[in-house]
Design an enzyme around this catalytic site. Structure first.
Site, PDB file in Angstrom:
ATOM      1  N   HIS A   1       0.827  -1.208   0.000  1.00 30.99           N
ATOM      2  CA  HIS A   1       0.000   0.000   0.000  1.00 30.99           C
ATOM      3  C   HIS A   1       0.861   1.258   0.000  1.00 30.99           C
ATOM      4  O   HIS A   1       0.401   2.312   0.389  1.00 30.99           O
ATOM      5  CB  HIS A   1      -0.914   0.027   1.234  1.00 30.99           C
ATOM      6  CG  HIS A   1      -1.906  -1.094   1.263  1.00 30.99           C
ATOM      7  ND1 HIS A   1      -2.007  -1.973   2.316  1.00 30.99           N
ATOM      8  CD2 HIS A   1      -2.821  -1.491   0.366  1.00 30.99           C
ATOM      9  CE1 HIS A   1      -2.964  -2.860   2.066  1.00 30.99           C
ATOM     10  NE2 HIS A   1      -3.465  -2.593   0.885  1.00 30.99           N
TER      11      HIS A   1
ATOM     12  N   LYS B   1      -3.128  -8.847  -6.637  1.00 33.31           N
ATOM     13  CA  LYS B   1      -3.513  -9.880  -7.601  1.00 33.31           C
ATOM     14  C   LYS B   1      -4.717 -10.624  -7.066  1.00 33.31           C
ATOM     15  O   LYS B   1      -4.885 -10.736  -5.839  1.00 33.31           O
ATOM     16  CB  LYS B   1      -2.365 -10.870  -7.805  1.00 33.31           C
ATOM     17  CG  LYS B   1      -2.433 -11.625  -9.094  1.00 33.31           C
ATOM     18  CD  LYS B   1      -1.912 -10.753 -10.207  1.00 33.31           C
ATOM     19  CE  LYS B   1      -1.780 -11.452 -11.517  1.00 33.31           C
ATOM     20  NZ  LYS B   1      -0.923 -10.665 -12.408  1.00 33.31           N
TER      21      LYS B   1
ATOM     22  N   LYS C   1       6.758  -4.458 -10.455  1.00 27.77           N
ATOM     23  CA  LYS C   1       6.480  -4.088 -11.844  1.00 27.77           C
ATOM     24  C   LYS C   1       6.047  -2.619 -11.930  1.00 27.77           C
ATOM     25  O   LYS C   1       6.583  -1.847 -12.721  1.00 27.77           O
ATOM     26  CB  LYS C   1       5.338  -5.001 -12.323  1.00 27.77           C
ATOM     27  CG  LYS C   1       5.080  -5.010 -13.781  1.00 27.77           C
ATOM     28  CD  LYS C   1       3.854  -5.861 -14.107  1.00 27.77           C
ATOM     29  CE  LYS C   1       4.050  -7.338 -13.889  1.00 27.77           C
ATOM     30  NZ  LYS C   1       3.011  -8.173 -14.538  1.00 27.77           N
TER      31      LYS C   1
HETATM   32  N1  GLU Z   1      -2.572  -8.992 -15.379  1.00 26.77           N
HETATM   33  C1  GLU Z   1      -1.641  -8.054 -15.911  1.00 26.77           C
HETATM   34  C2  GLU Z   1      -0.302  -8.182 -15.214  1.00 26.77           C
HETATM   35  O1  GLU Z   1       0.009  -9.201 -14.668  1.00 26.77           O
HETATM   36  C3  GLU Z   1      -2.194  -6.649 -15.919  1.00 26.77           C
HETATM   37  C4  GLU Z   1      -2.465  -6.053 -14.590  1.00 26.77           C
HETATM   38  C5  GLU Z   1      -3.165  -4.705 -14.648  1.00 26.77           C
HETATM   39  O2  GLU Z   1      -3.388  -4.191 -15.739  1.00 26.77           O
HETATM   40  O3  GLU Z   1      -3.491  -4.194 -13.587  1.00 26.77           O
HETATM   41  O4  GLU Z   1       0.514  -7.306 -15.247  1.00 26.77           O
END
Ligand code: GLU
Length: 471
Positions: free
Chosen positions: A64, A106, A94
């Site tokens: 967060h 996720k 990422k």
């Molecule tokens: N599922 C994609 C990823 O693993 C996209 C995630 C997103 O757009 O929030 O990066």
């Protein structure tokens, strides 16, 4: 070398620890970055035909340090808490690497979507969304899901509709999920974003002479041979952009088998063949590889695993002949494979940055939703008028005229798709260079993955440090 039974989340921690040694951050801050902040495991009943099925699902918010949290939702029988935690952590890193101001998250529903009717899938998706709403695990400012393995625009539209129904009048509600159809507030260019990001990232690496020299490859992507595993959204679009740039996609693999053609394959023709016949095999002019994983071991310049995790492992890594592996999927290499390929001097371009195109364009979609205006709407016509005027003036002054095609190109004002693609290109080029700068600055940093983690750790830790920790 055979793979130990290890957890995916542990392997993310391992990579993190390996990189953290190259930083000077307070151990407490590093610990806070590593852990998952919130893990929501749920079970809910859904009536399927005459039966009631209890569905297992998850949403994990890894960090967060910036909100909202962001990350896809996958539908797969492989979904489990460890996997969702690992994927949520990868989202944090990422987003940090590509300067997308979100924390990582996720979600997953443990189902095989092929076993359900569209009607049942809609029920499951809507019920999952209402569980997220009940626990405040979704919202434009808290947590914003997106497509992932087994989900797409259709599921995102159901999520949006369920959220809106439970938040009537919320003006920014469309920003509660990304990857939506354009008619539901989606952005043009989201569908191909991950594949295009993979292409931009690898192209940038291939344009670096010092890196290509080490691999005994020429610079540029043209004429490189490429093998793609997975003809889903990411694999399809990766193949498309490599082919359009002059590379040869010599093999494409799917779960039922793989095909090889020295002359190069056209992804759309292969896709249509598979749609028509139900299999990728027996594509006219191509050779069949019945053991699909054999495709991973073909000689090629660039291997793009664009399916699921752990496909390259201690077992097959010694036989990999690719010089560059572009991790389009999340976690396609096990830690054992990473070591083996590192020793073989294969350049592994890591997942958490290379496949960040999806979340980057999701960010653009979210911004569009919050601003309630399509990209290009305000500026396009103005630029076109200005370009026309400038070109006309140049033609008057020089007495020469440009041809019609050139004129059209110069006068064109940016549409939404132009801006999204150019924003993505800029993002991937900048991230590639930032990672390479770290890697090349210290010969002790073993690989590009570690350099990417160092970059991510520095960004998230700076954010924590400047945010201040409650006393
Ligand atoms: N599922 C994609 C990823 O693993 C996209 C995630 C997103 O757009 O929030 O990066």
């Amino acid at each position: 070398m055979t793979d130990q039974n290890y957890s995916f989340f542990d392997s993310v921690i391992k990579s993190f620890d390996k990189a953290a040694k190259f930083t000077n951050w307070d151990p407490g801050i590093l610990e806070q970055i590593k852990v998952c902040n919130s893990v929501y495991k749920m079970k809910f009943p859904v009536r399927i035909g005459d039966n009631i099925e209890v569905i297992e699902a998850y949403r994990v918010q890894h960090s967060h340090h910036k909100t909202p949290c962001k990350g896809g939702i996958r539908f797969s029988m492989e979904v489990n808490q460890d996997e969702v935690m690992a994927l949520a952590a990868l989202m944090t890193y990422k987003c940090a690497i590509v300067n997308v101001p979100f924390g990582g998250a996720k979600g997953g529903i443990k189902i095989d979507p092929k076993q359900y009717s569209v009607f049942d899938l809609e029920k499951i998706t809507r019920r999952y969304t209402s569980e997220l709403v009940k626990k405040n695990f979704i919202g434009p400012g808290t947590d914003v899901p997106a497509p992932d393995y087994g989900t797409g625009e259709r599921e995102m539209a159901w999520i949006l509709d369920t959220y809106v129904a439970m938040h009537p009048g919320e003006v920014d509600a469309a920003g509660c999920v990304t990857g939506k159809p354009v008619s539901q507030g989606g952005v043009r260019g989201r569908k191909e974003a991950t594949g295009l990001g993979v292409f931009y990232g690898i192209r940038e690496v291939c344009n670096m002479p010092e890196i290509m020299q080490k691999l005994a490859l020429t610079t540029g992507v043209a004429d490189k041979t490429v093998v793609v595993q997975g003809l889903g959204n990411v694999g399809y679009h990766s193949a498309k952009f490599f082919r359009e740039a002059g590379a040869k996609v010599v093999a494409i693999a799917e779960w039922e088998g793989a095909i090889y053609s020295k002359e190069g394959l056209h992804e759309e023709e292969v896709f249509q063949h598979r749609k028509k016949t139900g299999s990728i095999l027996h594509f006219p002019g191509a050779e069949n590889l019945v053991m699909t994983n054999d495709a991973l071991e073909l000689p090629c310049d660039i291997l793009i695993p664009a399916a699921l995790e752990n496909v390259i492992n201690g077992h097959n890594a010694p036989r990999i002949k690719a010089k560059i592996i572009g991790e389009a999927a999340n976690g396609p290499l096990t830690p054992e494979a990473d070591i083996i390929l590192g020793n073989k001097k294969v350049l592994v371009v890591p997942d958490m940055y290379l496949n960040a195109g999806g979340v980057t364009v999701s960010y653009f979609e979210w911004l569009k939703n919050l601003s309630h205006v399509r990209y290009g709407r305000l500026g396009k016509r103005f630029s076109e008028n200005m370009n026309k005027h400038i070109l006309g003036t140049i033609e008057d002054l020089t007495g020469k005229k440009v041809n019609e095609a050139e004129k059209k190109f110069i006068e064109h004002g940016a549409d939404e798709i132009d801006l999204v693609h150019s924003g993505l290109e800029e993002t991937m080029i900048t991230a590639t260079r930032e990672i390479m700068d770290i890697w090349l600055s210290n010969p002790a940093i073993p690989d590009m993955r570690t350099a990417a983690y160092i970059l991510a750790i520095n960004k998230v830790a700076t954010s924590y440090a400047e945010l201040g920790i409650f006393p």
